[in-house]
Design a protein around this motif. Structure first.
Motif, PDB file in Angstrom:
ATOM      1  N   GLU A   1       0.835  -1.200   0.000  1.00  0.00           N
ATOM      2  CA  GLU A   1       0.000   0.000   0.000  1.00  0.00           C
ATOM      3  C   GLU A   1       0.870   1.250   0.000  1.00  0.00           C
ATOM      4  O   GLU A   1       2.003   1.231   0.499  1.00  0.00           O
TER       5      GLU A   1
ATOM      6  N   TRP B   1     -11.720  -1.694   4.271  1.00  0.00           N
ATOM      7  CA  TRP B   1     -12.169  -0.506   5.007  1.00  0.00           C
ATOM      8  C   TRP B   1     -13.211   0.216   4.180  1.00  0.00           C
ATOM      9  O   TRP B   1     -12.928   0.692   3.078  1.00  0.00           O
TER      10      TRP B   1
ATOM     11  N   ARG C   1     -15.427   3.436   3.360  1.00  0.00           N
ATOM     12  CA  ARG C   1     -15.234   4.884   3.517  1.00  0.00           C
ATOM     13  C   ARG C   1     -16.537   5.500   4.047  1.00  0.00           C
ATOM     14  O   ARG C   1     -17.586   5.366   3.397  1.00  0.00           O
TER      15      ARG C   1
ATOM     16  N   TYR D   1     -12.676   5.838   8.073  1.00  0.00           N
ATOM     17  CA  TYR D   1     -12.550   4.439   7.662  1.00  0.00           C
ATOM     18  C   TYR D   1     -13.076   3.542   8.770  1.00  0.00           C
ATOM     19  O   TYR D   1     -12.663   3.662   9.921  1.00  0.00           O
TER      20      TYR D   1
ATOM     21  N   LYS E   1      -5.287   2.190   2.807  1.00  0.00           N
ATOM     22  CA  LYS E   1      -6.535   1.653   3.362  1.00  0.00           C
ATOM     23  C   LYS E   1      -7.267   0.762   2.356  1.00  0.00           C
ATOM     24  O   LYS E   1      -8.481   0.805   2.228  1.00  0.00           O
TER      25      LYS E   1
ATOM     26  N   ARG F   1      -7.374  -4.820   5.157  1.00  0.00           N
ATOM     27  CA  ARG F   1      -7.456  -4.871   6.618  1.00  0.00           C
ATOM     28  C   ARG F   1      -7.223  -6.325   7.018  1.00  0.00           C
ATOM     29  O   ARG F   1      -8.102  -7.161   6.898  1.00  0.00           O
TER      30      ARG F   1
END
Length: 284
Positions: free
Chosen positions: A26, A94, A96, A178, A220, A223
Motif C-alpha cells: 500500500e 475498510w 469509507r 474508515y 486503506k 485490513r
C-alpha cells in the motif's frame, strides 16, 4: 531463530528482518510517515512489530513503520512472521464513511464528475456485485444504495477510482473516515453518518502479486486480521541501526522478550486508545 508463540492455530515468530528485504503493498501517506518518524525518534524504540508473510516477505501490516525505519537509517526492522496461507489469517477491507451531513445528490454528482456510471440498487445486490467484481464500489445511504461502475476495471484500478473519489470529496470540504464493514453499515442505518462507500475485498493472491511486482494499492485497501497480534514489544532503535549482525540482534530480541511477561487480552479489547478485533499479546 525468533521468539515463537502459538496463538489459536497460528505460529507467530517475532524477530528482526532486513528493512530492504520486505515488500509493501500500500502507498505511504506522507503526513502519517512524518508523524511516525518523529514518534520513533523521540521514543527511541519501535513499539509493535511489522506483520510479514514469512514465505514471500510481503508486509501485511506496518507499511509506514517500514518507511519510517528506512528514513531513520535503520538496516533492520522488528518483524512478526506468519504464514499468510493460513486460513486463520483473514483479509477484510475498510469502508469509507462520509462524516458530514450531505445529500445523496451531492455525493452522486462527485461520481458523475469523475465519469463514473451510477445505478440504483439494493444493499444485498450491491454486496453481491462487489463480491463478484462486477462493480467498482457502492454508495450506501440512509435512503438508497447505488452501484458505481467503471468498465473493465481490475481490483487495483477500482481502488484508484476510490482514491479519486476521496480526493474529489475532500476538495469539496467533506471529511472521510474508515470503518470495518459491519460498523460502517450500522453507522448509516442508525443515523450516525449519512453515507458509506462500500469497496471490494482483495484476495491474498492479489496482495502478494501486487507487492512482488513493485506496485502498491492506495492507502486503506486491506485490513488484515490475525488470531492474535503482538504489541508493546518496544524494540530499541539502536538495535535496528545495523551496528551488529542480524543474528546477534535477533538473539538479543529473543532474550529480551523471554524476560518479559506475556499478557493476553481477549478479542474486542481496547489498547492504547484503539479497539482490536484480535486477541492481543501484550509484552510487559
Amino acid at each position: 531463530m525468533g521468539f515463537r508463540i502459538e496463538a489459536q492455530g497460528l505460529e507467530i515468530e517475532i524477530g528482526v528482518s532486513p528493512v530492504n528485504g520486505v515488500y509493501i503493498h500500500e502507498e505511504i501517506i506522507p503526513r502519517m510517515l512524518d508523524q511516525l518518524v518523529q514518534d520513533i525518534r523521540q521514543n527511541a524504540e519501535v513499539r509493535s512489530p511489522v506483520i510479514v508473510d514469512r514465505n514471500t516477505s510481503v508486509v501485511l501490516d506496518g507499511m509506514h513503520r517500514v518507511a519510517a525505519l528506512k528514513e531513520l537509517g535503520c538496516r533492520y526492522l522488528p518483524a512478526c512472521l506468519v504464514d499468510y496461507r493460513s486460513p486463520v489469517i483473514q483479509v477484510g477491507c475498510w469502508y469509507r464513511v462520509i462524516r458530514d451531513w450531505v445529500s445523496d445528490s451531492r455525493l452522486l454528482e462527485i461520481f458523475r464528475s469523475l465519469g463514473l456510471g451510477i445505478e440504483l440498487s439494493s444493499l444485498e445486490s450491491a454486496l453481491k456485485e462487489l463480491e463478484a467484481r462486477k462493480a467498482t464500489a457502492a454508495l450506501f445511504t440512509a435512503r438508497n444504495c447505488y452501484l458505481i461502475r467503471v468498465p473493465n476495471t481490475d481490483i487495483l484500478e477500482s481502488y484508484r477510482w476510490v482514491k479519486r473519489f476521496e480526493s474529489a470529496a475532500e476538495a469539496q470540504g467533506l471529511h472521510i473516515g474508515y470503518e470495518i464493514e459491519h460498523d460502517a453499515e450500522w453507522q448509516v442505518r442508525s443515523g450516525k453518518c449519512p453515507a458509506a462507500l462500500l469497496v471490494p475485498r482483495t484476495t491474498k493472491e492479489e496482495v502478494v502479486r501486487t507487492a512482488l511486482a513493485g506496485t502498491v494499492f492506495p492507502p486503506k485497501t486491506t485490513r488484515h486480521t490475525l488470531p492474535a497480534r503482538p504489541v508493546n514489544v518496544n524494540v530499541p532503535l539502536s538495535w535496528l541501526k545495523g551496528d551488529q549482525p542480524l543474528e546477534e540482534v535477533d538473539r538479543l530480541l529473543v532474550e529480551y522478550l523471554s524476560g518479559k511477561k506475556l499478557l493476553r487480552l481477549s478479542k474486542g479489547s481496547y489498547y492504547d486508545g484503539r479497539r482490536y478485533e484480535e486477541e492481543l499479546l501484550v509484552f510487559r
